[in-house]
Design a protein around this motif. Structure first.
Motif, PDB file in Angstrom:
ATOM      1  N   PRO A  78       0.850  -1.203   0.000  1.00 19.54           N
ATOM      2  CA  PRO A  78       0.000   0.000   0.000  1.00 19.54           C
ATOM      3  C   PRO A  78       0.884   1.251   0.000  1.00 19.54           C
ATOM      4  O   PRO A  78       2.060   1.196   0.374  1.00 19.54           O
ATOM      5  CB  PRO A  78      -0.775  -0.126   1.325  1.00 19.54           C
ATOM      6  CG  PRO A  78      -0.692  -1.579   1.690  1.00 19.54           C
ATOM      7  CD  PRO A  78       0.628  -2.049   1.182  1.00 19.54           C
ATOM      8  N   LYS A 408      -7.769  -9.372   7.399  1.00 18.78           N
ATOM      9  CA  LYS A 408      -6.886  -8.329   7.906  1.00 18.78           C
ATOM     10  C   LYS A 408      -5.425  -8.745   7.824  1.00 18.78           C
ATOM     11  O   LYS A 408      -4.559  -7.929   7.464  1.00 18.78           O
ATOM     12  CB  LYS A 408      -7.236  -8.002   9.362  1.00 18.78           C
ATOM     13  CG  LYS A 408      -6.331  -6.949   9.998  1.00 18.78           C
ATOM     14  CD  LYS A 408      -6.765  -6.667  11.440  1.00 18.78           C
ATOM     15  CE  LYS A 408      -5.858  -5.612  12.092  1.00 18.78           C
ATOM     16  NZ  LYS A 408      -6.259  -5.324  13.500  1.00 18.78           N
ATOM     17  N   ILE A 414      -7.241  -2.640   1.086  1.00 16.16           N
ATOM     18  CA  ILE A 414      -6.814  -1.339   1.599  1.00 16.16           C
ATOM     19  C   ILE A 414      -7.076  -0.304   0.517  1.00 16.16           C
ATOM     20  O   ILE A 414      -6.542  -0.402  -0.591  1.00 16.16           O
ATOM     21  CB  ILE A 414      -5.320  -1.357   1.978  1.00 16.16           C
ATOM     22  CG1 ILE A 414      -5.064  -2.431   3.063  1.00 16.16           C
ATOM     23  CG2 ILE A 414      -4.866   0.021   2.461  1.00 16.16           C
ATOM     24  CD1 ILE A 414      -3.595  -2.612   3.407  1.00 16.16           C
ATOM     25  N   ASP A 415      -7.931   0.641   0.834  1.00 11.98           N
ATOM     26  CA  ASP A 415      -8.312   1.684  -0.129  1.00 11.98           C
ATOM     27  C   ASP A 415      -8.797   1.089  -1.441  1.00 11.98           C
ATOM     28  O   ASP A 415      -8.462   1.568  -2.537  1.00 11.98           O
ATOM     29  CB  ASP A 415      -7.133   2.634  -0.391  1.00 11.98           C
ATOM     30  CG  ASP A 415      -6.740   3.421   0.859  1.00 11.98           C
ATOM     31  OD1 ASP A 415      -7.619   3.678   1.694  1.00 11.98           O
ATOM     32  OD2 ASP A 415      -5.547   3.752   0.988  1.00 11.98           O
TER      33      ASP A 415
END
Length: 567
Positions: A78, A408, A414-415
């Motif tokens: 990320p 997770k 993520i985004d």
């Protein structure tokens, strides 16, 4: 397939081995004096109870634990994250109080060289990932912590449950746990029989339950015009010049006759004889029987006469052109090299089968990765060796335990972008049979049409299989791997019946392997190829004698010395 041994790096390690051993003054791994010994005293009348601890207790204050990392091409992070600073390093510091610091990192292609230099110089972090050669070098140099008592005390029940004795034995030397295998033994790459199922059904042939059934299928595919073009232009069985490999190799064929040659990754295969000694699989009498069957197929025209000049890529052209109907390979062959097969032959189909057997027993497939190829080790000078075990506890707890959160800790969105975040972790225990578990989960979801319990990776398989079933032929390969009739169904059969045949030698290249290994491998390939093409089957007996005299006997002694040293 490459050579069985990488001579250059192996020679460097052998030279370094002597240097480290001289510096240490002993080739025996010395236990850290600050840690309790795993071996019970001769005077002890009962074992000392292992102190109960919280396997996930947080360090207060936090500790620093150093390591080294390889940068693997293709791993995406990320924004703002990298191999030194990422969500997994944050997890470990926040939840365990372990601040992991990379002493250095290099691209994967430079890893072996850099790691070898660090070992020789003695510039070692607190923990590291090593291959079997490097492990042996560090043990002989007395550089590693004996983790026996540390593991017994700090390993969580889940970690111990998932770490079988067979797995941990690979890291145990003279009764001491000197290394923790980086992943569980895996059966992902066990040989699988692949058949043109549409041809089999067209010719009304039985499914292959025995080796004779398969030989009948191969011969029928050769002589009965399965493609229906009125020409004698098909072959029953696909091979290539290197004989062994993950696609159109002969491993699976040999296994039907209880013969075991080189592994899929090019390493030698060793098995126990009746006396418990390790013997080289390629020189056993079962190999001669299997070669005789291959010779019969070649003589009958079932094997392309040009196979001796084909590499695996060239051999795949026969199947991509619809000219060959049987090969042995692995679970992923529909993706590589046959990914575009369905676009060329929309009505064609390949189906995976377990290996049939020549004698009525269940055939045992050779498994290349059953023996660990990497190990986590702890520097003898490390102040907190238990931190390694606690990080393993944490990984299993968060990724595969009953309270795991894979969305997770494994593959996180993520985004709006999925990232395989588990790859960032500095220590990974490996998920036992993860792909097989994904197969079962995806099949259940397909049957119920409910993907709600799938993780992000499994959901991807589910979606692409449904795309194929709605007409997208580019996703055929996913169905053939993870779907109801996919290759992992065969892997599950092997697993359920405890069939995989494990290579008993998991040590580094021996001195004579380094010197003679390539020559002996070439001797095997050349001799076996000539026998298949028509040379006398008795040439096998000469091969055995030559193999032994040209270094094989010396290698056998070295392998058994290693094996005896583990007891």
């Amino acid at each position: 397939m490459g050579k069985a041994w990488k001579s250059g790096s192996a020679i460097a390690l052998v030279a370094a081995l002597a240097t480290l051993a001289a510096c240490s003054g002993s080739k025996e791994p010395a236990a850290d004096s600050a840690k309790p010994s795993a071996a019970p005293s001769a005077a002890a009348t009962s074992p000392t109870p292992v102190e109960k601890v919280n396997p996930l207790a947080k360090y207060e204050p936090a500790i620093t634990f150093t390591t080294v990392r390889k940068e693997v091409e293709g791993i995406k992070y990320p924004p703002g994250q990298n191999l030194d600073k990422n969500v997994w390093y944050d997890f470990l510091e926040t939840d365990l109080g372990i601040k992991v610091v990379n002493s250095w990192k290099v691209p994967a292609a430079q890893w072996d060289q850099k790691m070898n230099v660090s070992i020789i110089s003695g510039d070692l972090p607190d923990f590291m990932l090593v291959d079997p050669r490097q492990l042996q070098l560090l043990i002989d140099g007395g550089k590693l912590m004996d983790m026996t008592a540390v593991y017994d005390k700090y390993a969580s029940p889940l970690l111990k449950e998932l770490s079988s004795k067979e797995k941990m034995d690979f890291g145990t030397f003279k009764g001491k746990l000197m290394a923790i295998p980086a992943g569980p033994p895996t059966i992902d790459f066990a040989p699988i029989l692949w058949i043109r199922e549409d041809w089999r059904k067209k010719l009304n042939l039985p499914e292959p339950k025995t080796a004779d059934d398969l030989l009948g299928i191969i011969n029928a595919f050769t002589t009965k015009d399965p493609d229906g073009n009125g020409k004698n232009d098909t072959y029953g069985f696909n091979m290539h010049k290197m004989l062994y490999g993950t696609y159109s190799g002969i491993e699976g064929f040999l296994n039907m006759f209880k013969a075991y040659g080189y592994n899929l990754n090019g390493t030698t295969m060793w098995q126990k004889d009746a006396s418990g000694k390790l013997v080289f699989s390629s020189i056993q009498p079962e190999m001669k029987t299997a070669l005789g069957k291959l010779q019969e197929l070649y003589k009958a025209g079932a094997i392309d006469k040009e196979f001796g000049v084909y590499d695996s890529t060239k051999s795949s052209e026969n199947e991509m052109k619809g000219k060959t109907g049987v090969h042995f390979g692995i679970n992923s062959n529909p993706g590589n090299p046959l990914r575009d097969f369905k676009k060329t032959f929309p009505e064609g189909e390949w189906k995976p089968y377990p290996l049939p057997s020549a004698d009525g027993s269940k055939a045992r497939p050779v498994v290349t990765a059953a023996a660990p190829t990497e190990y986590f080790v702890v520097n003898k000078a490390a102040k907190n060796p238990e931190a390694l075990v606690k990080m393993l506890n944490y990984f299993y707890e968060k990724v595969v335990g009953p309270n795991a959160d894979p969305a997770k800790y494994h593959t996180a969105a993520i985004d709006g972008t999925n990232y395989t975040v588990f790859q960032y972790a500095p220590i990974k225990g490996g998920i036992p049979n993860a792909n097989l578990a994904s197969h079962y989960a995806v099949v259940n979801a397909l049957k119920s049409n409910d993907p709600g319990k799938l993780n992000a990776e499994q959901k991807g398989y589910f979606d692409t299989i449904n795309q194929y079933r709605k007409g997208d032929l580019t996703q055929w390969f996913r169905d053939r791997i993870f779907g109801e009739e996919g290759s992992y169904g065969v892997i599950g059969y092997y697993n359920d019946n405890k069939l995989p045949m494990i290579n008993e030698y998991a040590g580094p290249p021996t001195k004579t392997m380094v010197e003679k290994g390539s020559t002996l491998q070439d001797l095997e390939i050349q001799t076996f190829t000539k026998i298949i093409m028509g040379n006398s089957l008795d040439d096998f007996d000469k091969y055995v004698k030559d193999w032994k005299s040209l270094g094989g006997d010396a290698i056998t002694q070295e392998v058994n010395d290693w094996y005896a040293g583990k007891k």
